[in-house]
Design a protein around this motif. Structure first.
Motif, PDB file in Angstrom:
ATOM      1  N   MET A  47      -3.625  -5.216  -5.083  1.00 14.84           N
ATOM      2  CA  MET A  47      -2.898  -5.858  -6.172  1.00 14.84           C
ATOM      3  C   MET A  47      -3.107  -5.085  -7.478  1.00 14.84           C
ATOM      4  O   MET A  47      -2.167  -4.859  -8.232  1.00 14.84           O
ATOM      5  CB  MET A  47      -3.321  -7.313  -6.339  1.00 14.84           C
ATOM      6  CG  MET A  47      -2.513  -8.046  -7.403  1.00 14.84           C
ATOM      7  SD  MET A  47      -2.872  -9.811  -7.480  1.00 14.84           S
ATOM      8  CE  MET A  47      -4.518  -9.797  -8.177  1.00 14.84           C
TER       9      MET A  47
ATOM     10  N   ILE B 135       4.483  -4.737  -7.103  1.00 16.29           N
ATOM     11  CA  ILE B 135       4.628  -6.125  -6.648  1.00 16.29           C
ATOM     12  C   ILE B 135       6.089  -6.542  -6.808  1.00 16.29           C
ATOM     13  O   ILE B 135       6.714  -6.266  -7.823  1.00 16.29           O
ATOM     14  CB  ILE B 135       3.695  -7.066  -7.435  1.00 16.29           C
ATOM     15  CG1 ILE B 135       2.236  -6.683  -7.158  1.00 16.29           C
ATOM     16  CG2 ILE B 135       3.960  -8.524  -7.091  1.00 16.29           C
ATOM     17  CD1 ILE B 135       1.224  -7.441  -7.981  1.00 16.29           C
TER      18      ILE B 135
ATOM     19  N   VAL C 270       2.742 -13.986  -5.818  1.00 16.06           N
ATOM     20  CA  VAL C 270       1.430 -13.599  -5.295  1.00 16.06           C
ATOM     21  C   VAL C 270       0.662 -14.903  -5.160  1.00 16.06           C
ATOM     22  O   VAL C 270       0.656 -15.723  -6.078  1.00 16.06           O
ATOM     23  CB  VAL C 270       0.704 -12.647  -6.273  1.00 16.06           C
ATOM     24  CG1 VAL C 270      -0.731 -12.404  -5.826  1.00 16.06           C
ATOM     25  CG2 VAL C 270       1.476 -11.351  -6.417  1.00 16.06           C
ATOM     26  N   THR C 271       0.029 -15.140  -4.020  1.00 16.67           N
ATOM     27  CA  THR C 271      -0.740 -16.369  -3.850  1.00 16.67           C
ATOM     28  C   THR C 271      -2.179 -16.036  -3.479  1.00 16.67           C
ATOM     29  O   THR C 271      -2.444 -15.053  -2.794  1.00 16.67           O
ATOM     30  CB  THR C 271      -0.120 -17.302  -2.783  1.00 16.67           C
ATOM     31  OG1 THR C 271       0.022 -16.580  -1.568  1.00 16.67           O
ATOM     32  CG2 THR C 271       1.244 -17.802  -3.225  1.00 16.67           C
TER      33      THR C 271
ATOM     34  N   LEU D 104      -6.777 -13.190  -1.267  1.00 18.70           N
ATOM     35  CA  LEU D 104      -5.368 -12.978  -1.562  1.00 18.70           C
ATOM     36  C   LEU D 104      -4.611 -13.370  -0.307  1.00 18.70           C
ATOM     37  O   LEU D 104      -4.833 -12.792   0.763  1.00 18.70           O
ATOM     38  CB  LEU D 104      -5.189 -11.503  -1.897  1.00 18.70           C
ATOM     39  CG  LEU D 104      -3.907 -11.043  -2.527  1.00 18.70           C
ATOM     40  CD1 LEU D 104      -3.638 -11.768  -3.833  1.00 18.70           C
ATOM     41  CD2 LEU D 104      -4.000  -9.539  -2.798  1.00 18.70           C
TER      42      LEU D 104
ATOM     43  N   SER E 235      -1.046 -13.818  -0.155  1.00 17.51           N
ATOM     44  CA  SER E 235       0.240 -13.141  -0.062  1.00 17.51           C
ATOM     45  C   SER E 235       0.367 -12.144  -1.216  1.00 17.51           C
ATOM     46  O   SER E 235       0.203 -12.506  -2.369  1.00 17.51           O
ATOM     47  CB  SER E 235       1.378 -14.156  -0.127  1.00 17.51           C
ATOM     48  OG  SER E 235       2.624 -13.499  -0.213  1.00 17.51           O
ATOM     49  N   LEU E 236       0.661 -10.897  -0.860  1.00 18.09           N
ATOM     50  CA  LEU E 236       0.893  -9.849  -1.847  1.00 18.09           C
ATOM     51  C   LEU E 236       2.200  -9.152  -1.477  1.00 18.09           C
ATOM     52  O   LEU E 236       2.199  -8.183  -0.707  1.00 18.09           O
ATOM     53  CB  LEU E 236      -0.276  -8.855  -1.871  1.00 18.09           C
ATOM     54  CG  LEU E 236      -0.153  -7.712  -2.870  1.00 18.09           C
ATOM     55  CD1 LEU E 236      -0.114  -8.251  -4.303  1.00 18.09           C
ATOM     56  CD2 LEU E 236      -1.284  -6.724  -2.694  1.00 18.09           C
TER      57      LEU E 236
END
Length: 151
Positions: free
Chosen positions: A4, A127, A133-134, A143, A145-146
């Motif tokens: 990220m 991104i 992003v979650t 992390l 979801s990226l």
């Protein structure tokens, strides 16, 4: 978190792609800046900390990010700077002293290999602004979801 950071900082991607000898220092710095694990301890005695009473037996949560972002320990701690000159034990991402993670050396090596392989094999990435992003919090933050866009 490292991917990220690189997605948000394309100059860092370019720097590490152009100077792969910086990858070990970058691994140490990125692990300092973005620790994923925190520790907790049981208080062994009653104590007062800034007006808050902690009783013996209370669990105290110690996020390693707080120390790693302490300006008395690191100059401009919120910045990821690969020229910081850290040694792998200067930050507290893997604990300290008797409580230092026995797998710290392996984790460092895995991060170095990840950076080397990821940046060596994939094109520049960022991104996807259309997708979130979650993350998940807890003793080990993660992390979930990226969403990336490859250039």
């Amino acid at each position: 978190m490292v991917a990220m950071h690189l997605a948000r900082h394309p100059d860092d991607q370019r720097l590490l792609r152009g100077q792969p000898d910086l990858i070990p220092a970058a691994a140490d710095e990125l692990m300092r800046r973005y620790p994923s694990a925190s520790v907790s301890r049981n208080a062994v005695a009653d104590m007062d900390v800034n007006g808050v009473t902690i009783k013996a037996g209370d669990i105290v949560y110690l996020p390693s990010m707080l120390h790693n972002l302490d300006p008395t320990c690191f100059d401009r701690p919120e910045e990821a700077r690969f020229d910081r000159g850290l040694n792998p034990i200067h930050h507290t991402t893997f604990g300290a002293g008797a409580h230092r993670c026995v797998g710290a050396g392996l984790a460092r090596m895995e991060m170095i290999v990840f950076l080397d392989e990821w940046l060596g094999a994939l094109p520049e990435f960022t991104i996807d602004p259309a997708r979130p992003v979650t993350m998940k919090a807890g003793n080990v933050g993660s992390l979930i979801s990226l969403p990336l866009i490859w250039k």
